[in-house]
Motif scaffolding. Structure first.
Motif, PDB file in Angstrom:
ATOM      1  N   CYS A 106       0.848  -1.195   0.000  1.00 47.91           N
ATOM      2  CA  CYS A 106       0.000   0.000   0.000  1.00 47.91           C
ATOM      3  C   CYS A 106       0.886   1.248   0.000  1.00 47.91           C
ATOM      4  O   CYS A 106       1.779   1.368   0.845  1.00 47.91           O
ATOM      5  CB  CYS A 106      -0.904  -0.020   1.227  1.00 47.91           C
ATOM      6  N   PRO A 107       0.662   2.169  -0.930  1.00 48.99           N
ATOM      7  CA  PRO A 107       1.474   3.383  -0.963  1.00 48.99           C
ATOM      8  C   PRO A 107       1.204   4.320   0.216  1.00 48.99           C
ATOM      9  O   PRO A 107       2.021   5.176   0.523  1.00 48.99           O
ATOM     10  CB  PRO A 107       1.089   4.046  -2.281  1.00 48.99           C
ATOM     11  N   VAL A 108       0.094   4.128   0.905  1.00 45.60           N
ATOM     12  CA  VAL A 108      -0.254   4.978   2.044  1.00 45.60           C
ATOM     13  C   VAL A 108       0.378   4.450   3.335  1.00 45.60           C
ATOM     14  O   VAL A 108       0.982   5.196   4.092  1.00 45.60           O
ATOM     15  CB  VAL A 108      -1.790   5.085   2.202  1.00 45.60           C
ATOM     16  N   THR A 109       0.251   3.132   3.569  1.00 42.98           N
ATOM     17  CA  THR A 109       0.675   2.542   4.844  1.00 42.98           C
ATOM     18  C   THR A 109       1.898   1.638   4.740  1.00 42.98           C
ATOM     19  O   THR A 109       2.440   1.243   5.766  1.00 42.98           O
ATOM     20  CB  THR A 109      -0.465   1.707   5.446  1.00 42.98           C
ATOM     21  N   GLN A 110       2.292   1.276   3.527  1.00 41.01           N
ATOM     22  CA  GLN A 110       3.370   0.303   3.279  1.00 41.01           C
ATOM     23  C   GLN A 110       3.001  -1.103   3.751  1.00 41.01           C
ATOM     24  O   GLN A 110       3.861  -1.968   3.865  1.00 41.01           O
ATOM     25  CB  GLN A 110       4.692   0.745   3.930  1.00 41.01           C
ATOM     26  N   ALA A 111       1.730  -1.340   4.025  1.00 42.90           N
ATOM     27  CA  ALA A 111       1.247  -2.648   4.472  1.00 42.90           C
ATOM     28  C   ALA A 111       1.020  -3.556   3.262  1.00 42.90           C
ATOM     29  O   ALA A 111       0.818  -3.080   2.152  1.00 42.90           O
ATOM     30  CB  ALA A 111      -0.047  -2.480   5.260  1.00 42.90           C
ATOM     31  N   PRO A 112       1.012  -4.875   3.483  1.00 40.51           N
ATOM     32  CA  PRO A 112       0.729  -5.816   2.385  1.00 40.51           C
ATOM     33  C   PRO A 112      -0.684  -5.621   1.834  1.00 40.51           C
ATOM     34  O   PRO A 112      -1.573  -5.126   2.524  1.00 40.51           O
ATOM     35  CB  PRO A 112       0.844  -7.191   3.048  1.00 40.51           C
ATOM     36  N   LEU A 113      -0.860  -6.035   0.584  1.00 37.74           N
ATOM     37  CA  LEU A 113      -2.149  -5.939  -0.095  1.00 37.74           C
ATOM     38  C   LEU A 113      -2.705  -7.328  -0.335  1.00 37.74           C
ATOM     39  O   LEU A 113      -1.957  -8.294  -0.484  1.00 37.74           O
ATOM     40  CB  LEU A 113      -1.983  -5.218  -1.436  1.00 37.74           C
ATOM     41  N   THR A 114      -4.022  -7.413  -0.433  1.00 41.65           N
ATOM     42  CA  THR A 114      -4.706  -8.662  -0.745  1.00 41.65           C
ATOM     43  C   THR A 114      -5.362  -8.504  -2.110  1.00 41.65           C
ATOM     44  O   THR A 114      -6.026  -7.496  -2.366  1.00 41.65           O
ATOM     45  CB  THR A 114      -5.786  -8.963   0.315  1.00 41.65           C
ATOM     46  N   TYR A 115      -5.189  -9.506  -2.978  1.00 45.46           N
ATOM     47  CA  TYR A 115      -5.770  -9.469  -4.321  1.00 45.46           C
ATOM     48  C   TYR A 115      -7.180 -10.028  -4.288  1.00 45.46           C
ATOM     49  O   TYR A 115      -7.413 -11.138  -3.804  1.00 45.46           O
ATOM     50  CB  TYR A 115      -4.893 -10.278  -5.279  1.00 45.46           C
TER      51      TYR A 115
END
Length: 59
Positions: free
Chosen positions: A16-25
């Motif tokens: 995530c460009p906002v939080t740097q957290a992983p993303l789920t597809y």
């Protein structure tokens, strides 16, 4: 417009460009979900649109 195949390895590298957290597809909605930011980033023509202003807010 047909949906282009999504490269799973590329998706695993994105955060995530906002939080740097992983993303789920989410294959059904063609979105990358950031649970931390409560945003869903669209995938258009096989290309993730990683802009906060293009993301859909999640409840």
């Amino acid at each position: 417009m047909s949906d282009a195949p999504v490269d799973r390895r590329m998706l695993e590298a994105l955060v995530c460009p906002v939080t740097q957290a992983p993303l789920t597809y989410d294959a059904e909605t063609q979105e990358l979900i950031s649970k931390a930011a409560h945003l869903a980033y669209p995938i258009r023509g096989g290309i993730p649109i990683m802009l906060e202003e293009e993301a859909r807010k999640l409840d």
